[in-house]
Design an enzyme around this catalytic site. Structure first.
Site, PDB file in Angstrom:
ATOM      1  N   LEU A   1       2.598   5.152   6.793  1.00 23.79           N
ATOM      2  CA  LEU A   1       1.977   5.983   6.090  1.00 23.79           C
ATOM      3  C   LEU A   1       2.917   7.075   5.552  1.00 23.79           C
ATOM      4  CD1 LEU A   1      -0.799   7.337   5.447  1.00 23.79           C
ATOM      5  CD2 LEU A   1      -0.373   8.992   7.280  1.00 23.79           C
ATOM      6  N   TYR A   2       4.047   7.260   6.127  1.00 21.95           N
ATOM      7  CA  TYR A   2       5.059   8.219   5.358  1.00 21.95           C
ATOM      8  C   TYR A   2       5.707   7.524   4.029  1.00 21.95           C
ATOM      9  CZ  TYR A   2       9.662  10.210   4.167  1.00 21.95           C
ATOM     10  OH  TYR A   2      10.737  10.408   3.500  1.00 21.95           O
ATOM     11  N   ALA A   3       5.869   6.260   3.917  1.00 20.01           N
ATOM     12  CA  ALA A   3       6.107   5.704   2.811  1.00 20.01           C
ATOM     13  C   ALA A   3       4.946   5.710   1.726  1.00 20.01           C
ATOM     14  CB  ALA A   3       6.621   4.232   3.137  1.00 20.01           C
TER      15      ALA A   3
ATOM     16  N   THR B   1       2.800   7.797   1.512  1.00 25.99           N
ATOM     17  CA  THR B   1       2.572   9.309   0.727  1.00 25.99           C
ATOM     18  C   THR B   1       3.687   9.575  -0.142  1.00 25.99           C
ATOM     19  OG1 THR B   1       3.789  10.319   2.683  1.00 25.99           O
ATOM     20  CG2 THR B   1       1.462  10.289   3.070  1.00 25.99           C
ATOM     21  N   LYS B   2       5.098   9.032   0.106  1.00 29.88           N
ATOM     22  CA  LYS B   2       5.776   9.177  -0.791  1.00 29.88           C
ATOM     23  C   LYS B   2       5.651   8.201  -2.112  1.00 29.88           C
ATOM     24  CE  LYS B   2       8.905  12.299   0.833  1.00 29.88           C
ATOM     25  NZ  LYS B   2       8.969  13.382   0.138  1.00 29.88           N
TER      26      LYS B   2
END
Ligand SMILES: O=C(O)[C@H]1O[C@H](OP(=O)(O)OP(=O)(O)OC[C@H]2O[C@@H](n3ccc(=O)[nH]c3=O)[C@H](O)[C@@H]2O)[C@H](O)[C@@H](O)[C@@H]1O
Length: 438
Positions: free
Chosen positions: A249-251, A253-254
């Site tokens: 999810l981090y990726a 959002t980026k």
């Protein structure tokens, strides 16, 4: 749904005194009294029920996790003439053709180094940071102390606070924004997904909303991530490769940030440059990153979990030293063209860029551990583990030719030399009387 029926029934009964004639007062007053009592009882029941449902459901299903709401509910003190004077002094430009830069996430790892470097060369720098507790806030405070001594003030606040951002632009007409505030970390996204949406999406949009409407609009350089390459297998990763398969999810959002940047550039003429950082490490680094907690755990004699892919596949990272990254950030600021909009309206096409900032030489995680063993003079208890399915990808490898061409970016630090500097800092910071190793 069953609760809605009594409510709609109650709703159909007259509820305002003005709907009744006075001459029929006594009869109707009695009816009204009974109706009111019944209404009160039903509403109390509904209200209590709602509270009960809220408390029973909130820990598991609330979209805002407890620690995020705790952070968001924090109030920050800002404003007033003394505060404004401090803000202005910090952002004061001291060199010819210098910039006035707002650095978000200034108490973070990259933010601190970039702020210090800008200040050193005479740019005006104002920091902004919410000092959240994703990792030990005392490290952030120590970085803040470092910046304060070099004349950089960090305003305590959140990028989601629109009023604060507007105030900052009212006090200082920033020429540039170096946007580094974010919820970082790949694996933590499974624990606290809301914090990624809060900072990396909502916070970014809020910042862009303010930037698009101020006059003059600043040029924005911001931190994307190598993680946007996700499951891409073509190496080395080039900016033109596909980035539509994020593994965390981090990726995601980026990657969303990159699309959002496109939109604000397209509609409002904001000049936007995204930098895909590749596993940045070095002194004053982030304790949640492997090289940092491996160092801590090696010194404590704890076992070191080393991930490997299927069939004993090597897991590797294009570890990039902080000083190289700082030069890349400054290069991006120096080559950023002005935004073209004004008054929230686009006046012409504006610059939109995305660059890899990596080291171009991936190193297996097991080699990282070997280097640390040599530097710390300890033998690691290696615990080889299967790469967990929590967002990690097997390897990263940057193609940096575009950044080299446009920004003059040229990394010069190999992992061995960079870790040597990190270890020296680490030992000095944690055993040099400041803090005990946790
Ligand atoms: O390049 C990036 O864009 C990202 O780099 C790092 O993410 P990551 O590369 O996963 O860095 P670490 O968490 O320090 O992990 C480094 C390597 O160690 C491995 N690792 C991690 C933890 C562990 O217990 N064992 C282990 O072998 C990981 O799989 C990875 O290959 C940062 O944490 C992200 O914020 C950043 O966006």
């Amino acid at each position: 749904m069953s609760q809605l029926k009594p409510m709609s029934h109650i709703d159909s009964a007259p509820s305002t005194p003005g709907k009744f004639k006075m001459e029929k007062a006594s009869y109707f007053n009695r009816v009204r009294w009974h109706t009111s009592l019944a209404k009160l009882a039903v509403w109390s029941f509904v209200f209590l029920g709602a509270i009960l449902i809220f408390f029973l459901r909130s820990p598991a299903s609330s979209p805002v996790p407890a620690d995020l709401s705790r952070r968001s509910l924090r109030t920050y003190n800002w404003g007033g003439p003394v505060w404004e004077k401090r803000v202005r002094a910090s952002a004061q430009i001291r060199s010819r053709n210098g910039f006035a830069v707002l650095v978000t996430g200034a108490a973070g790892f990259v933010g601190t180094h970039v702020s210090a470097a800008l200040k050193r060369r005479g740019d005006g720098v104002l920091g902004l940071d919410n000092f959240n507790d994703y990792y030990d806030p005392s490290l952030k405070r120590a970085r803040q102390g470092l910046l304060e001594r070099s004349g950089v003030y960090i305003v305590e606040g959140d990028i989601n606070d629109e009023a604060l951002l507007r105030k900052l632009f009212e006090v200082v007409p920033f020429t540039h924004v170096m946007h580094l505030a974010a919820q970082a970390g790949v694996r933590y996204a499974m624990e606290n997904p809301g914090s990624y949406v809060h900072s990396n999406i909502a916070g970014f949009v809020n910042l862009l909303e303010v930037c698009k409407s101020v006059n003059p609009q600043p040029a924005i350089v911001w931190a994307s991530s190598s993680s946007v390459y996700g499951l891409n297998t073509k190496v080395p990763f080039s900016e033109r490769d596909r980035t539509d398969q994020p593994a965390s999810l981090y990726a995601a959002t980026k990657k969303a940030g990159e699309e959002i940047a496109h939109t604000y550039n397209h509609i409002y003429g904001l000049s936007l440059t995204g930098l895909r950082f590749f596993t940045v490490y070095g002194p004053w680094g982030r304790p949640d990153m492997a090289y940092f907690f491996f160092t801590r755990d090696l010194l404590k004699g704890k076992s070191i979990p080393i991930f490997e892919a299927a069939n004993h596949g090597t897991v590797a990272r294009d570890f990039t030293y902080i000083d190289d990254i700082v030069r890349g950030c400054l290069g991006a600021l120096d080559t950023a063209e002005k935004s073209t909009g004004s008054g929230g309206k686009k006046r012409g096409p504006a610059q939109l860029r995305i660059f890899n900032l990596g080291n171009t030489s991936p190193v297996p995680v097991s080699d990282l551990v070997s280097i640390l063993e040599r530097l710390l003079k300890v033998k690691a208890k290696r615990n080889i583990m299967k790469l967990p399915r929590n967002g990690d990808v097997q390897f990263t490898h940057a193609n940096i030719s575009y950044a080299q061409m446009e920004l003059g970016y040229k990394p010069t630090t190999d992992l061995q030399s960079g870790l040597k500097k990190f270890v020296r800092w680490y030992l000095n910071y944690y055993s040099g009387g400041k803090k005990a190793v946790e």
